[in-house]
Design a protein around this motif. Structure first.
Motif, short mmCIF file in Angstrom:
data_model
loop_
_atom_site.label_atom_id
_atom_site.label_comp_id
_atom_site.label_asym_id
_atom_site.label_seq_id
_atom_site.Cartn_x
_atom_site.Cartn_y
_atom_site.Cartn_z
N ALA A 112 4.12 -12.00 -5.48
CA ALA A 112 2.95 -11.58 -6.26
C ALA A 112 2.70 -10.09 -6.09
O ALA A 112 2.34 -9.38 -7.05
CB ALA A 112 1.72 -12.38 -5.83
N GLY A 113 2.85 -9.57 -4.87
CA GLY A 113 2.68 -8.14 -4.64
C GLY A 113 3.70 -7.31 -5.39
O GLY A 113 3.36 -6.28 -5.98
N LEU A 114 4.96 -7.75 -5.37
CA LEU A 114 6.01 -7.02 -6.09
C LEU A 114 5.77 -7.04 -7.60
O LEU A 114 5.93 -6.01 -8.29
CB LEU A 114 7.38 -7.62 -5.76
N VAL A 115 5.39 -8.20 -8.12
CA VAL A 115 5.12 -8.31 -9.55
C VAL A 115 3.92 -7.45 -9.96
O VAL A 115 3.93 -6.82 -11.02
CB VAL A 115 4.89 -9.79 -9.94
N THR A 116 2.90 -7.41 -9.11
CA THR A 116 1.74 -6.57 -9.40
C THR A 116 2.14 -5.10 -9.55
O THR A 116 1.71 -4.41 -10.48
CB THR A 116 0.69 -6.70 -8.29
N GLY A 117 2.96 -4.63 -8.63
CA GLY A 117 3.43 -3.25 -8.72
C GLY A 117 4.25 -2.99 -9.97
O GLY A 117 4.07 -1.98 -10.66
N ALA A 118 5.16 -3.93 -10.28
CA ALA A 118 6.00 -3.76 -11.47
C ALA A 118 5.17 -3.76 -12.75
O ALA A 118 5.43 -2.97 -13.67
CB ALA A 118 7.06 -4.86 -11.51
N GLY A 241 6.87 1.27 -9.99
CA GLY A 241 5.82 0.33 -9.61
C GLY A 241 6.33 -0.75 -8.67
O GLY A 241 5.61 -1.16 -7.75
N LEU A 242 7.57 -1.19 -8.88
CA LEU A 242 8.15 -2.20 -7.99
C LEU A 242 8.27 -1.67 -6.57
O LEU A 242 7.97 -2.38 -5.60
CB LEU A 242 9.52 -2.62 -8.53
N PHE A 243 8.70 -0.43 -6.43
CA PHE A 243 8.78 0.17 -5.10
C PHE A 243 7.39 0.32 -4.49
O PHE A 243 7.21 0.16 -3.27
CB PHE A 243 9.48 1.53 -5.17
N ALA A 244 6.39 0.65 -5.31
CA ALA A 244 5.02 0.74 -4.81
C ALA A 244 4.55 -0.63 -4.32
O ALA A 244 3.85 -0.74 -3.30
CB ALA A 244 4.08 1.28 -5.90
N GLY A 245 4.91 -1.69 -5.06
CA GLY A 245 4.58 -3.04 -4.62
C GLY A 245 5.23 -3.39 -3.30
O GLY A 245 4.61 -3.98 -2.41
N LEU A 246 6.51 -3.00 -3.14
CA LEU A 246 7.21 -3.24 -1.89
C LEU A 246 6.55 -2.47 -0.75
O LEU A 246 6.39 -3.00 0.37
CB LEU A 246 8.68 -2.83 -2.02
N ALA A 247 6.14 -1.23 -1.01
CA ALA A 247 5.44 -0.44 0.01
C ALA A 247 4.14 -1.12 0.43
O ALA A 247 3.78 -1.12 1.62
CB ALA A 247 5.16 0.96 -0.51
N GLY A 248 3.43 -1.72 -0.53
CA GLY A 248 2.20 -2.44 -0.20
C GLY A 248 2.45 -3.63 0.69
O GLY A 248 1.70 -3.88 1.65
N VAL A 249 3.51 -4.37 0.39
CA VAL A 249 3.85 -5.54 1.21
C VAL A 249 4.21 -5.09 2.63
O VAL A 249 3.80 -5.71 3.63
CB VAL A 249 5.01 -6.32 0.57
N LEU A 250 4.98 -4.01 2.75
CA LEU A 250 5.38 -3.51 4.06
C LEU A 250 4.18 -3.02 4.86
O LEU A 250 4.07 -3.26 6.06
CB LEU A 250 6.40 -2.38 3.91
N MET A 251 3.27 -2.31 4.19
CA MET A 251 2.07 -1.82 4.86
C MET A 251 1.23 -2.99 5.36
O MET A 251 0.70 -2.96 6.48
CB MET A 251 1.26 -0.96 3.89
N LEU A 252 1.11 -4.02 4.54
CA LEU A 252 0.33 -5.20 4.92
C LEU A 252 0.98 -5.93 6.09
O LEU A 252 0.30 -6.35 7.03
CB LEU A 252 0.22 -6.13 3.71
N ALA A 253 2.30 -6.07 6.03
CA ALA A 253 3.00 -6.78 7.10
C ALA A 253 2.91 -6.03 8.42
O ALA A 253 2.80 -6.65 9.49
CB ALA A 253 4.47 -6.95 6.71
N ARG A 254 2.94 -4.71 8.36
CA ARG A 254 2.85 -3.93 9.59
C ARG A 254 1.46 -4.01 10.22
O ARG A 254 1.32 -4.19 11.43
CB ARG A 254 3.20 -2.47 9.30
N ALA A 255 0.42 -3.90 9.39
CA ALA A 255 -0.94 -3.85 9.91
C ALA A 255 -1.48 -5.23 10.28
O ALA A 255 -2.31 -5.35 11.19
CB ALA A 255 -1.87 -3.19 8.89
N GLY A 256 -1.05 -6.26 9.57
CA GLY A 256 -1.59 -7.60 9.82
C GLY A 256 -2.97 -7.80 9.24
O GLY A 256 -3.61 -8.82 9.48
N SER A 257 -3.44 -6.82 8.48
CA SER A 257 -4.74 -6.92 7.81
C SER A 257 -4.72 -5.96 6.64
O SER A 257 -3.83 -5.12 6.51
CB SER A 257 -5.89 -6.57 8.77
N MET A 258 -5.72 -6.10 5.76
CA MET A 258 -5.75 -5.26 4.56
C MET A 258 -7.15 -4.77 4.30
O MET A 258 -8.09 -5.56 4.18
CB MET A 258 -5.24 -6.06 3.34
N THR A 259 -7.31 -3.46 4.21
CA THR A 259 -8.55 -2.82 3.80
C THR A 259 -8.34 -2.23 2.41
O THR A 259 -7.36 -1.50 2.21
CB THR A 259 -8.96 -1.71 4.78
N PRO A 260 -9.19 -2.56 1.44
CA PRO A 260 -8.94 -2.14 0.05
C PRO A 260 -9.20 -0.66 -0.22
O PRO A 260 -9.76 -0.30 -1.24
CB PRO A 260 -9.91 -3.02 -0.74
#
Length: 347
Positions: A112-118, A241-260
């Motif tokens: 879903a994150g990758l598709v959102t970016g794309a 956009g797909l790369f931006a989506g991947l960056a979002g997933v990686l950032m989320l996985a690293r932090a373990g939380s998400m601030t908008p």
């Protein structure tokens, strides 16, 4: 009788040799500057040259690196994408909502994150290619739209992964460390270099890469040759956009939380890395290895200044100055590689 005859100098073969010589020299200087900077900070601070610190630098480069890889595709075409930072945040929020709020499988949340970016990239590309809106304006509008959607989807609240710790564990675990004991490099770093390899192969070995460079070199000539320029341009923005989506997933996985919300300098760092890795901005001469080296240069400098006790605002100032320097330097190189014409007389 004499008549002026236009002659292009240097000759094609000489020009080609000069180009490769300049390109090789620039790549060597960039890598050398990175080594000198690293050695300098190591001598200045005995705590700088530690394995954990080096891993921290690599981790700090991961998200920016993936963002910069995506931006590289757009810049090659002569465009720009200012929205990659907020699209990354929106993609991370989407993944977090899927996994935490809706209790869907982790893999589905990542998709879903990758598709959102794309999808954000497709919208950008459509606005630019079909409606002829300047890239600066179109992506600036998407920047604000994505920021607003991220706030709406998250309900203005941070999202924590208390029920799915495996997401963070897989990202921060070390497959390489299990193979080579004592070399615990997080899997996120491997993802960055894997993405860099794929981006490099896409640009150098595929039709998509050839058309991307063609759009940057001469869009009108590409159109006249029968290429559907609009479709390919939309595709380029979709990849960004797909790369931006991947960056979002990686950032989320690293932090373990998400601030908008997102630091405003994050997207700037990605842009600076892409420009600094360019061989020539005006003629579409960008390269993926140069982008990675440039981002490592920025990360090493920022970390080194922090070890030296320098304030964060100086680090931010350095990032901005680096971007200005990159554009100015690329413009000079582009001017130097422009063929010169002279007139001679023949009998």
């Amino acid at each position: 009788m004499t008549e002026p005859i236009a002659q292009t100098e240097p000759r094609p073969a000489a020009a080609k040799r000069t180009f490769f010589h300049l390109g090789a020299m620039q790549r060597l200087l960039a890598f050398g500057a990175l080594i000198v900077l690293f050695v300098g900070f190591s001598l200045a601070s005995p705590n700088f040259l530690q394995f954990d610190n080096v891993v921290g630098i690599l981790l700090a480069t991961t998200v920016n690196g993936v963002l910069a890889l995506g931006v590289t595709f757009v810049i090659i075409t002569g465009g720009i994408d200012l929205s990659v930072g907020t699209v990354m945040t929106l993609s991370a929020v989407t993944t977090a909502v899927f996994i935490t709020n809706w209790h869907l499988p982790v893999l589905l949340g990542i998709m879903a994150g990758l598709v959102t970016g794309a999808l954000a990239g497709i919208v950008n590309g459509t606005l630019i290619a079909k409606l002829k809106i300047p890239p600066f304006i179109a992506t600036l509008g998407m920047l604000n739209v994505a920021r607003g959607l991220a706030l709406v989807f998250s309900g203005l609240r941070p999202i924590y992964f208390n029920d799915t710790p495996v997401f963070n564990q897989v990202a921060m675990g070390s497959l390489l460390g299990s193979i080579v004991p004592g070399f615990e490099v997080p899997n996120l770093v491997l993802v960055l270099f894997g993405a860099a390899v794929l981006a490099s192969l896409a640009l150098s070995k595929t039709v998509f890469g050839r058309y991307t460079f063609a759009l940057g070199s001469n869009e009108e000539a590409t159109r006249l040759s029968g290429v559907d320029v609009d479709a390919w341009k939309i595709g380029v923005y979709a990849v960004t956009g797909l790369f931006a989506g991947l960056a979002g997933v990686l950032m989320l996985a690293r932090a373990g939380s998400m601030t908008p919300t997102i630091p405003p300098t994050l997207a700037l760092t990605a842009l600076a890395g892409a420009f600094l890795g360019a061989a020539s901005f005006k003629v579409g001469r960008l390269n993926v290895p140069g982008t990675i080296v440039a981002l490592l240069f920025l990360a090493v400098n920022i970390t080194g200044l922090q070890y030296a006790g320098v304030a964060n605002w100086i680090n931010e100032m350095f990032t901005g100055l680096s971007l200005i320097f990159a554009i100015a330097f690329a413009a000079v190189l582009s001017k130097e590689r422009t063929p010169k014409h002279k007139t001679r007389k023949t009998a």
